[in-house]
Design a protein around this motif. Structure first.
Motif: not given
Length: 88
Positions: A50-79
């Motif tokens: 198969l031909p290699p995937p586009p560069v933007t598709l290769l960035l998707l796992p990196l963006l998902l990891m950044v989002l998950l790390v951000f959510l892991a360290f963001s404060p919760s709204n639960e009292p």
């Protein structure tokens, strides 16, 4: 002050383990995993490359990891649930 909340109760009775209907590993799941493993070993030599995937598709796992790390360290709204000691 005592805090009494039904949501804080939980059951600690041991569950029976073994090859029953409640078991997570069944003969069917093992057969499916073996079948998929065989396909992963047999099919690649017969499929065309198969031909290699586009560069933007290769960035998707990196963006998902950044989002998950951000959510892991963001404060919760639960009292916070402060519970007093049960001493009289």
């Amino acid at each position: 002050m005592r805090v009494h909340d039904e949501r804080l109760r939980f059951d600690v009775t041991p569950k029976p383990m073994g090859l029953t209907g409640s078991s997570l590993i069944t003969a069917r799941s093992v057969a499916v995993l073996l079948f998929l493993s065989l396909f992963l070993l047999i099919l690649p030599p017969f499929l065309p490359p198969l031909p290699p995937p586009p560069v933007t598709l290769l960035l998707l796992p990196l963006l998902l990891m950044v989002l998950l790390v951000f959510l892991a360290f963001s404060p919760s709204n639960e009292p916070s649930l402060a519970v007093d000691s049960l001493d009289p």
